[in-house]
Design a protein around this motif. Structure first.
Motif, PDB file in Angstrom:
ATOM      1  N   SER A  34      -0.181  -3.838   3.643  1.00 58.31           N
ATOM      2  CA  SER A  34      -0.122  -3.244   2.208  1.00 58.31           C
ATOM      3  C   SER A  34       0.155  -1.668   1.899  1.00 58.31           C
ATOM      4  CB  SER A  34      -1.293  -3.424   0.789  1.00 58.31           C
ATOM      5  OG  SER A  34      -1.467  -4.489   0.926  1.00 58.31           O
ATOM      6  N   LEU A  35      -0.817  -1.118   2.958  1.00 61.34           N
ATOM      7  CA  LEU A  35      -0.462  -0.113   2.771  1.00 61.34           C
ATOM      8  C   LEU A  35       1.397   0.758   3.493  1.00 61.34           C
ATOM      9  CD1 LEU A  35      -4.207   1.316   3.515  1.00 61.34           C
ATOM     10  CD2 LEU A  35      -2.935   1.550   1.796  1.00 61.34           C
ATOM     11  N   VAL A  36       0.926  -0.101   4.768  1.00 62.03           N
ATOM     12  CA  VAL A  36       2.398  -0.020   4.956  1.00 62.03           C
ATOM     13  C   VAL A  36       3.959  -0.235   4.338  1.00 62.03           C
ATOM     14  CG1 VAL A  36       4.293  -0.982   6.492  1.00 62.03           C
ATOM     15  CG2 VAL A  36       1.782  -0.132   7.674  1.00 62.03           C
ATOM     16  N   ARG A  37       3.793  -0.732   3.177  1.00 66.37           N
ATOM     17  CA  ARG A  37       4.728  -1.187   2.249  1.00 66.37           C
ATOM     18  C   ARG A  37       5.107  -0.178   1.554  1.00 66.37           C
ATOM     19  NH1 ARG A  37       4.472  -3.663  -3.127  1.00 66.37           N
ATOM     20  NH2 ARG A  37       5.671  -5.151  -4.008  1.00 66.37           N
ATOM     21  N   ALA A  38       3.544   0.255   0.994  1.00 67.31           N
ATOM     22  CA  ALA A  38       3.241   1.413  -0.362  1.00 67.31           C
ATOM     23  C   ALA A  38       3.784   2.907   0.404  1.00 67.31           C
ATOM     24  CB  ALA A  38       1.911   1.672  -0.720  1.00 67.31           C
ATOM     25  N   ALA A  49       3.942   5.046   9.346  1.00 69.90           N
ATOM     26  CA  ALA A  49       2.248   5.124   8.386  1.00 69.90           C
ATOM     27  C   ALA A  49       1.099   4.508   8.867  1.00 69.90           C
ATOM     28  CB  ALA A  49       2.612   4.184   7.520  1.00 69.90           C
ATOM     29  N   ARG A  50       1.176   4.173  10.308  1.00 71.07           N
ATOM     30  CA  ARG A  50       0.493   3.572  11.262  1.00 71.07           C
ATOM     31  C   ARG A  50      -0.875   4.910  11.819  1.00 71.07           C
ATOM     32  NH1 ARG A  50       0.146  -1.828  12.146  1.00 71.07           N
ATOM     33  NH2 ARG A  50       1.905  -3.575  10.843  1.00 71.07           N
ATOM     34  N   GLN A  51       0.090   5.266  11.781  1.00 77.96           N
ATOM     35  CA  GLN A  51      -0.317   6.252  12.832  1.00 77.96           C
ATOM     36  C   GLN A  51      -1.711   7.492  11.651  1.00 77.96           C
ATOM     37  OE1 GLN A  51       2.604   9.228  14.364  1.00 77.96           O
ATOM     38  NE2 GLN A  51       2.929   7.845  15.962  1.00 77.96           N
ATOM     39  N   ALA A  52      -0.595   7.892  10.637  1.00 75.52           N
ATOM     40  CA  ALA A  52      -1.580   8.154   9.343  1.00 75.52           C
ATOM     41  C   ALA A  52      -2.768   7.655   8.786  1.00 75.52           C
ATOM     42  CB  ALA A  52      -0.245   8.284   7.815  1.00 75.52           C
ATOM     43  N   ILE A  53      -1.637   6.067   8.851  1.00 79.50           N
ATOM     44  CA  ILE A  53      -4.251   5.222   8.450  1.00 79.50           C
ATOM     45  C   ILE A  53      -4.566   5.327   9.839  1.00 79.50           C
ATOM     46  CG2 ILE A  53      -4.575   3.212   8.268  1.00 79.50           C
ATOM     47  CD1 ILE A  53      -2.113   2.137   7.240  1.00 79.50           C
ATOM     48  N   LYS A 262       0.981  -0.056 -10.157  1.00 80.66           N
ATOM     49  CA  LYS A 262      -0.362  -0.142 -10.142  1.00 80.66           C
ATOM     50  C   LYS A 262       0.031  -1.850 -10.102  1.00 80.66           C
ATOM     51  CE  LYS A 262      -3.558   2.619 -11.489  1.00 80.66           C
ATOM     52  NZ  LYS A 262      -5.547   2.217 -12.739  1.00 80.66           N
ATOM     53  N   ASP A 263       0.903  -2.731 -10.517  1.00 78.43           N
ATOM     54  CA  ASP A 263       1.413  -4.039 -10.499  1.00 78.43           C
ATOM     55  C   ASP A 263       2.298  -4.792  -9.497  1.00 78.43           C
ATOM     56  OD1 ASP A 263       0.195  -4.845 -12.507  1.00 78.43           O
ATOM     57  OD2 ASP A 263       1.900  -5.102 -14.424  1.00 78.43           O
ATOM     58  N   TRP A 264       2.758  -2.843  -9.283  1.00 82.34           N
ATOM     59  CA  TRP A 264       3.502  -3.232  -7.193  1.00 82.34           C
ATOM     60  C   TRP A 264       2.685  -3.593  -6.589  1.00 82.34           C
ATOM     61  CZ3 TRP A 264       4.511   0.079  -3.345  1.00 82.34           C
ATOM     62  CH2 TRP A 264       5.881  -0.383  -2.589  1.00 82.34           C
ATOM     63  N   PHE A 265       1.517  -2.272  -6.418  1.00 84.22           N
ATOM     64  CA  PHE A 265       1.554  -3.042  -5.441  1.00 84.22           C
ATOM     65  C   PHE A 265       0.223  -3.212  -4.982  1.00 84.22           C
ATOM     66  CE2 PHE A 265      -2.794  -1.292  -3.235  1.00 84.22           C
ATOM     67  CZ  PHE A 265      -2.325  -0.317  -2.028  1.00 84.22           C
ATOM     68  N   ALA A 266      -0.994  -4.119  -6.073  1.00 76.70           N
ATOM     69  CA  ALA A 266      -1.323  -5.364  -6.190  1.00 76.70           C
ATOM     70  C   ALA A 266      -0.684  -6.145  -5.634  1.00 76.70           C
ATOM     71  CB  ALA A 266      -1.920  -5.345  -7.590  1.00 76.70           C
ATOM     72  N   ALA A 267       0.452  -6.530  -5.753  1.00 80.29           N
ATOM     73  CA  ALA A 267       2.028  -7.451  -5.675  1.00 80.29           C
ATOM     74  C   ALA A 267       1.439  -7.829  -3.701  1.00 80.29           C
ATOM     75  CB  ALA A 267       3.190  -6.716  -6.027  1.00 80.29           C
ATOM     76  N   SER A 268       1.230  -6.906  -3.413  1.00 76.03           N
ATOM     77  CA  SER A 268       1.069  -6.786  -2.096  1.00 76.03           C
ATOM     78  C   SER A 268      -0.302  -7.554  -1.232  1.00 76.03           C
ATOM     79  CB  SER A 268       1.919  -5.583  -0.970  1.00 76.03           C
ATOM     80  OG  SER A 268       1.562  -4.454  -1.634  1.00 76.03           O
ATOM     81  N   SER A 269      -1.007  -6.738  -2.066  1.00 71.41           N
ATOM     82  CA  SER A 269      -2.949  -6.947  -1.517  1.00 71.41           C
ATOM     83  C   SER A 269      -2.731  -8.471  -1.691  1.00 71.41           C
ATOM     84  CB  SER A 269      -3.199  -6.109  -2.495  1.00 71.41           C
ATOM     85  OG  SER A 269      -3.032  -5.104  -2.613  1.00 71.41           O
TER      86      SER A 269
END
Length: 269
Positions: A34-38, A49-53, A262-269
């Protein structure tokens, strides 16, 4: 055209905004995917993204839990507290009138030249509390209700005993405005507000993914103002004040975009 992530503080800064805007209010957990998609929606590569996480986790703000081949991240207590304080400051900032009776809180905080690191810490912390500098050792603020926070800050830096804290009035509107001119650069702050307003006032977002990106960029760019604007009483500000228009734009655009985002982010959760 939107700026590149690096121009907005980098991948880590943008993902912190994502965590505060979408993960915190949804229970405090998110999958790596989800975080990578965001991040991808913000123009950030998967590698970055993975480095930032990982860097956010190294700060003690996230902890990981493996579920088979998938990894779920949870906000730590420290991460939750940090983001809650930030969210409260971001969304309440500029929404109420500052009532002032003409009293200033004044602090003389002498620091030796050998303690430059302490001086920088104090400057940063007092700016956050809305204090302005009349000189390197003399600060003022119209927020007398923050005296306890001022004293706690001085105590934490082992400066309270050597400092002098008092309340004072000038009994002169002219002198009050002179103090404002000496302690704060309102022209620079107003220019920043104008730039923010101009960037977002005519911006539109079509579809959920565009709404997500627009929301993150809106919040990310707005979040600096609660930490740089001393929230001066209206009578001490220029009329008209650029911050008023910028505040209205922020809340209007956030209301327009946040649900779809929020709907777009939730779709990958």
């Amino acid at each position: 055209m939107s700026e590149l992530p690096a121009q907005r503080g980098g991948a880590k800064a943008l993902l912190l905004t994502v965590l505060g805007e979408f993960v915190l209010p949804a229970g405090g957990t998110a999958w790596t995917s989800s975080l990578v998609r965001a991040a991808s929606g913000l123009g950030i590569s998967e590698r970055n993204a993975r480095q930032a996480i990982s860097r956010i986790a190294e700060r003690g703000l996230l902890t990981s839990h493996r579920h088979g081949r998938s990894v779920q991240w949870s906000l730590t207590d420290a991460g939750t507290q940090l983001l809650k304080v930030g969210a409260d400051r971001i969304y309440t900032f500029g929404t109420s009138t500052v009532v002032w009776d003409g009293t200033w809180i004044v602090a003389h905080c002498p620091i030796s030249e050998t303690q430059r690191a302490v001086r920088n810490q104090l400057r940063t912390k007092l700016a956050f509390l809305g204090f302005g500098e009349l000189s390197p050792s003399l600060v003022i603020s119209p927020h007398v209700e923050r005296e306890s926070e001022l004293r706690s800050t001085l105590q934490d830096l082992d400066l309270l005993e050597s400092s002098v804290v008092m309340r004072s009035t000038t009994d002169s509107t002219i002198e009050d405005h002179n103090l404002i001119d000496r302690a704060w650069d309102l022209s620079k702050l107003a220019a920043s507000y104008d730039a923010f307003r101009d960037q977002f006032v005519d911006r539109s977002a079509v579809g959920a993914e565009q709404s997500f990106r627009a929301t993150v960029e809106l919040v990310h760019d707005w979040r600096r103002f609660p930490f740089s604007d001393p929230e001066l009483p209206t009578e001490l500000l220029p009329d008209p004040w650029a911050g008023a228009d910028a505040t209205a734009v922020f809340h209007d655009r956030h209301a327009q975009w946040s649900r779809a985002a929020k709907d777009w982010f939730a779709a990958s959760s």
